[in-house]
Design a protein around this motif. Sequence first.
Motif, short mmCIF file in Angstrom:
data_model
loop_
_atom_site.label_atom_id
_atom_site.label_comp_id
_atom_site.label_asym_id
_atom_site.label_seq_id
_atom_site.Cartn_x
_atom_site.Cartn_y
_atom_site.Cartn_z
N ASN A 402 0.80 -1.23 0.00
CA ASN A 402 0.00 0.00 0.00
C ASN A 402 0.83 1.27 0.00
N VAL A 403 2.11 1.18 -0.32
CA VAL A 403 2.97 2.37 -0.27
C VAL A 403 2.47 3.41 -1.28
N GLY A 404 2.21 4.61 -0.79
CA GLY A 404 1.72 5.69 -1.63
C GLY A 404 0.23 5.69 -1.84
N LEU A 405 -0.46 4.68 -1.30
CA LEU A 405 -1.92 4.61 -1.45
C LEU A 405 -2.59 5.20 -0.21
N ALA A 406 -3.92 5.18 -0.21
CA ALA A 406 -4.67 5.92 0.80
C ALA A 406 -4.46 5.42 2.22
N SER A 407 -4.16 4.13 2.40
CA SER A 407 -3.96 3.61 3.76
C SER A 407 -2.52 3.77 4.24
N ASP A 408 -1.63 4.29 3.40
CA ASP A 408 -0.26 4.59 3.81
C ASP A 408 -0.28 5.95 4.50
N ILE A 409 -0.92 5.99 5.66
CA ILE A 409 -1.26 7.24 6.33
C ILE A 409 -0.14 7.68 7.27
N ILE A 410 0.22 8.94 7.22
CA ILE A 410 1.09 9.53 8.23
C ILE A 410 0.22 9.97 9.40
N ALA A 411 0.64 9.62 10.61
CA ALA A 411 -0.12 10.03 11.80
C ALA A 411 0.83 10.25 12.96
N CYS A 412 0.62 11.32 13.71
CA CYS A 412 1.38 11.54 14.93
C CYS A 412 0.82 10.62 16.02
N PRO A 413 1.50 10.49 17.17
CA PRO A 413 0.98 9.64 18.24
C PRO A 413 -0.33 10.13 18.84
N GLY A 414 -0.60 11.44 18.74
CA GLY A 414 -1.86 11.97 19.23
C GLY A 414 -2.04 11.77 20.73
N VAL A 441 -10.99 -0.18 -2.51
CA VAL A 441 -10.94 0.86 -3.56
C VAL A 441 -9.57 1.53 -3.67
N GLU A 442 -8.62 1.12 -2.85
CA GLU A 442 -7.35 1.84 -2.81
C GLU A 442 -6.65 1.90 -4.17
N ARG A 443 -6.61 0.78 -4.86
CA ARG A 443 -5.90 0.76 -6.14
C ARG A 443 -6.67 1.56 -7.19
N GLU A 444 -7.98 1.56 -7.09
CA GLU A 444 -8.76 2.36 -8.01
C GLU A 444 -8.54 3.85 -7.74
N VAL A 445 -8.45 4.22 -6.48
CA VAL A 445 -8.20 5.62 -6.11
C VAL A 445 -6.81 6.05 -6.55
N GLY A 446 -5.82 5.18 -6.35
CA GLY A 446 -4.47 5.49 -6.78
C GLY A 446 -3.70 6.33 -5.78
N PRO A 447 -2.65 7.03 -6.21
CA PRO A 447 -1.79 7.77 -5.29
C PRO A 447 -2.56 8.80 -4.48
N LEU A 448 -2.39 8.73 -3.17
CA LEU A 448 -3.12 9.63 -2.28
C LEU A 448 -2.41 9.69 -0.94
N LYS A 449 -2.14 10.88 -0.45
CA LYS A 449 -1.47 11.06 0.83
C LYS A 449 -2.45 11.63 1.85
N ILE A 450 -2.79 10.81 2.84
CA ILE A 450 -3.62 11.24 3.96
C ILE A 450 -2.70 11.43 5.16
N LYS A 451 -2.81 12.59 5.82
CA LYS A 451 -1.93 12.91 6.93
C LYS A 451 -2.77 13.44 8.09
#
Length: 558
Positions: A402-414, A441-451
């Motif tokens: 999933n590198v570069g896809l929507a679930s490859d999410i950056i998140a702080c510890p919160g 749907v990740e592959r259909e969505v394609g490159p996406l960075k959620i942070k």
Amino acid sequence: MYRYSEFDEAFVRSRVAQFREQVARRIDGSLTEDEFKPLRLMNGLYLQLHAYMLRVAIPYGTLNGAQMRALADIADRWDKGYGHFTTRQNIQFNWPKLQDVPDMLDALADVGMHAIQTSGNTIRNVTADHFAGAAADEVMDPRPVAELIRQWSTDHPEFQFLPRKFKVAVTGSPADRAVTAAHDIGLRLVLRDGAVGAQVLVGGGLGRTPMIGKVLKDFVPLADLLPYLEAVVAVYNLIGRRDNKYKARIKITVHETGIEEIRAQVEAEFAARKPLFSGADQAALAAIAAQFAPPEFDAAGPGDDAEWRHADPVFRAFVDTNVTAHRHPDYAILTVSLKAHGATPGDCSSAQMRVLAGLAERYAHDELRVSHEQNIVLPHLPRRHLKAVHEALLEAGLATANVGLASDIIACPGMDYCALATARSIPVAQGIALRLEELRVEREVGPLKIKISGCINACGHHHVGHIGILGLDRAGVETYQITLGGDGGPDAAIGERAGPGFAYDEIVPAVERILTAYLALREGPGETFLDAVRRVGLGPFRSALYGEGAGEAQADAA
């Protein structure tokens, strides 16, 4: 990669011994917590929500198998069996006991690592492109420059008490995988008339006042780079605000003073400081660069990588998603995702660290990288070993494609860990990833960075996410704001707020509505999410989030 000199070894050991005495004085009560705080911060030790946290520097994200294995041993012996890789290419241990920290630092020193200047109002860990030295598109490996800056800045007597923390990033690629425009100083190595130099950006940063860095100088020759950087930091140290910590970063100094006046002051300071260097920095850079010579690439050929990909769809998906082109045609750059669906972004167990260390040593010239996107990279992997590495990663739970896809999410510890956080980040990231896995749907969505960030300090870099999520406390209730259209690449941009925030139980469905809207309006699968946002604006997405006809009203509200 860089190896400690005798000086480095002696310096780090003396710092550990000094801190051991300070810890003993804190434990026996000779130092109060207020007195101890600046001392522990100089050594990367924070007091978080539930316990102390030790932040270990991984300069420009580079480490070898022995160092990764040492991190695993530290996690087992003095923590809870895992570490958390951060957006600053560091690793954090969230549960150490105070009396154990000096022993942890000694164990780090055994393998050429430390925690110096991972906190405090000083120049922090210098970050770089995680594909440095391997990427096919780079002008020059930026790590020798980053190492030179690290050595210059460590314990620099003039810059240990700056107005605020100071972050430097270096890239050697036009793709700018180091997010240089969001740093106090960003360096983009470029070619001009056959010579390498740096475009210098200044005044970038996120937090409560996000700003994109401005070009201070379009080209600084490598021979002038260190005195020029010293001039920049010296000017900031002199005129940066100390009366209000929220206005103390260099981005505010640049904004209030103006880039032209900053440039004039830097040029004057540079002229005064350059003669003091006398070429010593260039001799140091040459010695450092020799340690970053590329490995002796294996000439055995690519093997039957293509045949395996054809026969195994799981392996094919892994290669198609997680592999990037290497400068050598028989090699691959492999990114190992630390974002299995439902996992904590950036967390890595000690067992997984040992697997990664072994794979680097056996197959990949004993080199690993930590990316600012909280993943691990094998930068020099012969393509013929991809199948064997994939099988080992599958067994270790590290083969998520999933590198570069929507679930490859950056998140702080919160709020699960951080004393500054006002909302949870980790459960939101987990919830989004699990929902994406359900929808497929990740592959259909394609490159996406959620942070995702759990407070206004923006450690999750949400401002430069294609979809950014900021958790806030509104009258004791967690509320999540969404921004769209941010970007950390060469055309860096701050995302635009979509409108009012969402409750904790509403944020995952809100993200789903955004993705559904994107799939409906894009001009074919070749148009990425970011391209679509730039083409149509936020109106259709606001309508999807808040209801038909809400786009204009929400734009006014935002």
